[in-house]
Design a protein around this motif. Structure first.
Motif, PDB file in Angstrom:
ATOM      1  N   VAL A   1      10.157  -0.809   0.505  1.00  0.00           N
ATOM      2  CA  VAL A   1       9.258   0.078  -0.236  1.00  0.00           C
ATOM      3  C   VAL A   1      10.005   0.730  -1.397  1.00  0.00           C
ATOM      4  O   VAL A   1       9.500   0.786  -2.525  1.00  0.00           O
ATOM      5  CB  VAL A   1       8.653   1.141   0.699  1.00  0.00           C
ATOM      6  N   VAL A   2      11.206   1.231  -1.143  1.00  0.00           N
ATOM      7  CA  VAL A   2      11.984   1.886  -2.198  1.00  0.00           C
ATOM      8  C   VAL A   2      12.291   0.903  -3.323  1.00  0.00           C
ATOM      9  O   VAL A   2      12.136   1.224  -4.513  1.00  0.00           O
ATOM     10  CB  VAL A   2      13.287   2.471  -1.625  1.00  0.00           C
ATOM     11  N   ALA A   3      12.719  -0.302  -2.959  1.00  0.00           N
ATOM     12  CA  ALA A   3      13.047  -1.308  -3.977  1.00  0.00           C
ATOM     13  C   ALA A   3      11.830  -1.651  -4.821  1.00  0.00           C
ATOM     14  O   ALA A   3      11.911  -1.765  -6.053  1.00  0.00           O
ATOM     15  CB  ALA A   3      13.614  -2.559  -3.304  1.00  0.00           C
ATOM     16  N   GLN A   4      10.677  -1.806  -4.174  1.00  0.00           N
ATOM     17  CA  GLN A   4       9.464  -2.149  -4.908  1.00  0.00           C
ATOM     18  C   GLN A   4       9.015  -0.996  -5.797  1.00  0.00           C
ATOM     19  O   GLN A   4       8.574  -1.213  -6.931  1.00  0.00           O
ATOM     20  CB  GLN A   4       8.363  -2.539  -3.927  1.00  0.00           C
TER      21      GLN A   4
ATOM     22  N   ILE B   1       0.838  -1.198   0.000  1.00  0.00           N
ATOM     23  CA  ILE B   1       0.000   0.000   0.000  1.00  0.00           C
ATOM     24  C   ILE B   1       0.877   1.254   0.000  1.00  0.00           C
ATOM     25  O   ILE B   1       0.644   2.196  -0.761  1.00  0.00           O
ATOM     26  CB  ILE B   1      -0.943  -0.015   1.219  1.00  0.00           C
ATOM     27  N   VAL B   2       1.895   1.262   0.844  1.00  0.00           N
ATOM     28  CA  VAL B   2       2.790   2.423   0.918  1.00  0.00           C
ATOM     29  C   VAL B   2       3.501   2.630  -0.424  1.00  0.00           C
ATOM     30  O   VAL B   2       3.646   3.763  -0.901  1.00  0.00           O
ATOM     31  CB  VAL B   2       3.809   2.251   2.058  1.00  0.00           C
ATOM     32  N   THR B   3       3.920   1.531  -1.057  1.00  0.00           N
ATOM     33  CA  THR B   3       4.583   1.631  -2.356  1.00  0.00           C
ATOM     34  C   THR B   3       3.663   2.262  -3.392  1.00  0.00           C
ATOM     35  O   THR B   3       4.066   3.154  -4.150  1.00  0.00           O
ATOM     36  CB  THR B   3       5.023   0.233  -2.831  1.00  0.00           C
ATOM     37  N   THR B   4       2.420   1.814  -3.421  1.00  0.00           N
ATOM     38  CA  THR B   4       1.452   2.368  -4.374  1.00  0.00           C
ATOM     39  C   THR B   4       1.205   3.849  -4.115  1.00  0.00           C
ATOM     40  O   THR B   4       1.167   4.669  -5.042  1.00  0.00           O
ATOM     41  CB  THR B   4       0.127   1.595  -4.286  1.00  0.00           C
TER      42      THR B   4
END
Length: 717
Positions: A499-502, A463-466
């Protein structure tokens, strides 16, 4: 030979020259190399910045009949005609982007066709300057738009873009830069102030273009002129013409005016006509009052219930419980009422006095109904008031400034891993993102910080990545999103690294590959799951296209050169050369056709084998190469030829030593065959490493016997 701008790979040669040279990492137009000049000279550079075609909706809004006329585009077009560069500055809501698109279209349009218009991704860091090699080559009829609001525009960057614009101008192309008055730090001669278009005209144009002529008439300001225009005057005047002429003020932004027009289209003309008819009755009649109420409701619906919310949230008296009931329902729209009630009671301190306030007086469901929540289905809904939820959130944040920190704490509490509303985090995050576009003291990034610090759950990290990817794609939040990702990448927090990698392996990486690679370099410093995702992202990018492979190769070579002790280069190189991934087939095929790629593989192995932290991984990849060659998946000549060059240049103290000379558990047939091949292949003098102290330069001269055909590969006795 590669092209100077790094586009494309060389075509295969029918025969290899006896001696080869390369200038790895050189960006100059001329290269002078000592010795024989009969071989290949490979000049590589950074790939071009990504280009995105300007959206069709923006192009339509910038042309008739949607355009609401202002002097800005023509002034900018005049600058484009004179210099090839115009900078349109203005605050958010002044129509600077659509004015820029119209200026480009005005300047570049010809009778033979429409111009090619592109958004140029500002894919460089705040402390970088867009070098000439990454900027598109000048092409007549192409127009470019850069949003300076999303990227800090230094004085050096402004000068670089101004110089590039001169090249564009020379061939019939041009550049427009948009931003706030604080974003442009270049020559003020190119600046044009954005004049805000008439919001009423913007809305009426959109309604008329969509065929909603009745709704466009509701906004008519000069009613008498509309009623008497032409010979075919209506015998019975339309009472609805101009009835909402004061709905939109002149200070409304073009985007908001377009949104209002969209909501007006949903209003049934018959509904407004009946309300207007009732309003013509005597003031003391029930019909008059009914018409007045209906007109007020229509206005509220179109303006997202601002008057209603002002009364409920900011009127006289303290409505603490009512306010929290509405806020909980707005963030948790669609959730069961009981969940909203529990979330509301979790706000603030949990002392007995506060709890009593919620128990006394009206029931919680009645409170929800009184503040505008539809409760019929036992869920928090706003079917009768579309758009009410986000409007309530914005109104609350604006009026209750002294409780913003407490509101953030409340949202973090109810969305915690054990929180009441943990399953509604995605919707809450989305509403915070929308709120943060215009809100001061934005709550969006602080909540993301809290979520990544407290929840290792994969779903929450997704969710945070999106959300942070969406923020990077939002003009008002882009700069902060880029900075947040960089900050998370440089810190060692495992969840934020994930999160950064995703993000960099998804849409963010496709739109801003250079900035994504910078963040992936920091991720690759550690050996964890985030680093594995980062390595996979580089492999995927390289396998996607020829340009993608060139971009990754150039990036990894740069890492080797600028950060020789950093583990990002070796880990990225091992990901590209892993036989279990299909990208190796692409790399090895390119190496057979392009000496530059072969050089990259040789130099990459030499740099990687010097790093003890990746020794075991490197040995496994070498073993994989041997097995792949044994099974016929890799070309034997290319594979063992590359490894021969690496062997001749490398001191046998690590993974290459184990590969060449054996270990008790690695005696399979493939490895024995590889050792035999390396011992008997001619040592290739095709390439020289770009490193100033390259061992290969020293190894070739004093060891002539090791390169003899049929030799053992051992030093002479």
């Amino acid at each position: 030979m590669t092209t100077p701008d790094g586009q494309g790979l060389p075509q295969p040669r029918t025969s290899l020259p006896p001696f080869g040279q390369s200038a790895v990492g050189n960006f100059g137009p001329t290269v002078q190399v000592g010795g024989s000049n009969t071989g290949n000279i490979n000049i590589t550079g950074r790939p071009k910045l990504p280009l995105i075609s300007i959206a069709r909706g923006d192009r339509e809004a910038a042309r008739e009949p949607l355009w609401a006329h202002t002097p800005t585009p023509q002034q900018a077009a005049n600058l484009l005609a004179a210099h090839g560069l115009a900078v349109i500055v203005g605050e958010r809501g002044t129509g600077r982007r659509i004015s820029a698109v119209r200026a480009l279209h005005t300047h570049l349009s010809t009778p033979s066709g429409a111009p090619q218009l592109y958004d140029l991704a500002a894919d460089w860091e705040d402390d970088e300057v867009p070098e000439r090699e990454v900027l598109p080559e000048p092409i007549a009829g192409h127009g470019y738009l850069i949003d300076a609001a999303s990227r800090l525009m230094s004085e050096n960057a402004a000068r670089a873009l101004t110089t590039w614009a001169e090249e564009l101008h020379a061939v019939g192309s041009c550049l427009v830069i948009t931003g706030s008055p604080r974003d442009w730090r270049g020559d003020s001669r190119f600046e044009i102030g954005a004049v805000r278009p008439d919001a009423v005209q913007v809305a009426r144009n959109h309604l008329a273009h969509a065929g909603s002529h009745a709704q466009a008439g509701w906004l008519q300001t000069d009613v008498q002129r509309a009623a008497t225009r032409g010979l075919l005057r209506q015998s019975v005047p339309d009472r609805t013409v101009g009835i909402l002429s004061d709905l939109i003020t002149r200070t409304v932004s073009p985007g908001d005016a377009t949104a209002i027009a969209g909501r007006l289209r949903n209003i049934d003309p018959g509904r407004l006509a009946r309300a207007a008819e009732h309003k013509e009755r005597p003031a003391d009649s029930p019909e008059y009052q009914q018409g007045l109420r209906e007109l007020r409701r229509i206005r509220e619906e179109v303006l997202l219930w601002t008057n209603f919310l002002e009364e409920k949230l900011a009127g006289s008296g303290t409505r603490g419980p009512d306010r929290m009931m509405l806020l909980a329902a707005a963030y948790l729209e669609g959730a069961p009422l009981e969940l909203c009630i529990k979330a509301a009671t979790a706000f603030g301190s949990r002392d007995e006095a506060l709890a009593r306030r919620y128990r006394e007086g009206r029931s919680p469901r009645r409170r929800l109904a009184d503040v505008g929540v539809d409760t019929a289905d036992d869920t928090a809904a706003f079917h009768s008031r579309p758009g009410f939820a986000l409007s309530a959130i914005r109104t609350d944040w604006h009026h209750w400034a002294d409780e913003r920190e407490e509101t953030r704490d409340w949202l973090a509490c109810i969305t915690a891993p054990d929180g009441i509303a943990k399953d509604w985090a995605e919707q809450i995050g989305s509403r915070l993102l929308d709120l943060s576009i215009t809100a001061v003291e934005s709550p969006f990034f602080p909540i993301l910080d809290t979520w990544t610090a407290t929840s290792p759950d994969e779903q929450r990290l997704r969710i945070v990545t999106t959300l942070i990817t969406r923020a990077a794609e939002t003009e008002e939040l882009a700069r902060a999103a880029h900075k947040q990702l960089l900050d998370w990448a440089t810190k060692g927090h495992p969840h934020r690294r994930l999160v950064v990698a995703q993000a960099c392996s998804g849409r963010y990486g496709m739109r801003w590959p250079h900035m994504a690679f910078v963040r992936l370099r920091h991720i690759l410093a550690l050996d964890d799951e985030a680093a594995r995702i980062a390595a996979g992202a580089l492999s995927t990018h390289a396998a996607a296209s020829t340009d993608g492979l060139q971009r990754v190769v150039d990036t990894v070579e740069t890492w080797f050169e600028r950060y020789p002790t950093h583990l990002a280069g070796p880990r990225a190189f091992l990901a590209l050369t892993d036989p279990t991934h299909s990208v190796l087939d692409t790399v090895m095929s390119a190496a057979q056709a392009a000496p530059a790629i072969r050089d990259f593989l040789i130099n990459g192995w030499m740099q990687t084998l010097r790093q003890p932290d990746v020794r075991d991984h490197a040995h496994q990849i070498l073993l994989g190469w041997a097995r792949a060659a044994h099974e016929g998946r890799l070309n034997r000549t290319t594979t063992f030829g590359i490894l021969t060059d690496v062997r001749n240049a490398h001191t046998p103290l690590d993974a290459m030593s184990r590969f060449l000379y054996g270990s008790p558990d690695q005696d399979d047939k493939a490895l024995i065959e590889a050792r035999f091949a390396l011992a008997n292949l001619r040592a290739c003098n095709h390439t020289q490493c770009s490193e100033p102290h390259c061992p290969l330069k020293e190894a070739v001269g004093p060891l002539p016997d090791t390169s003899t055909a049929g030799g053992t590969g051992e030093s002479p006795s």
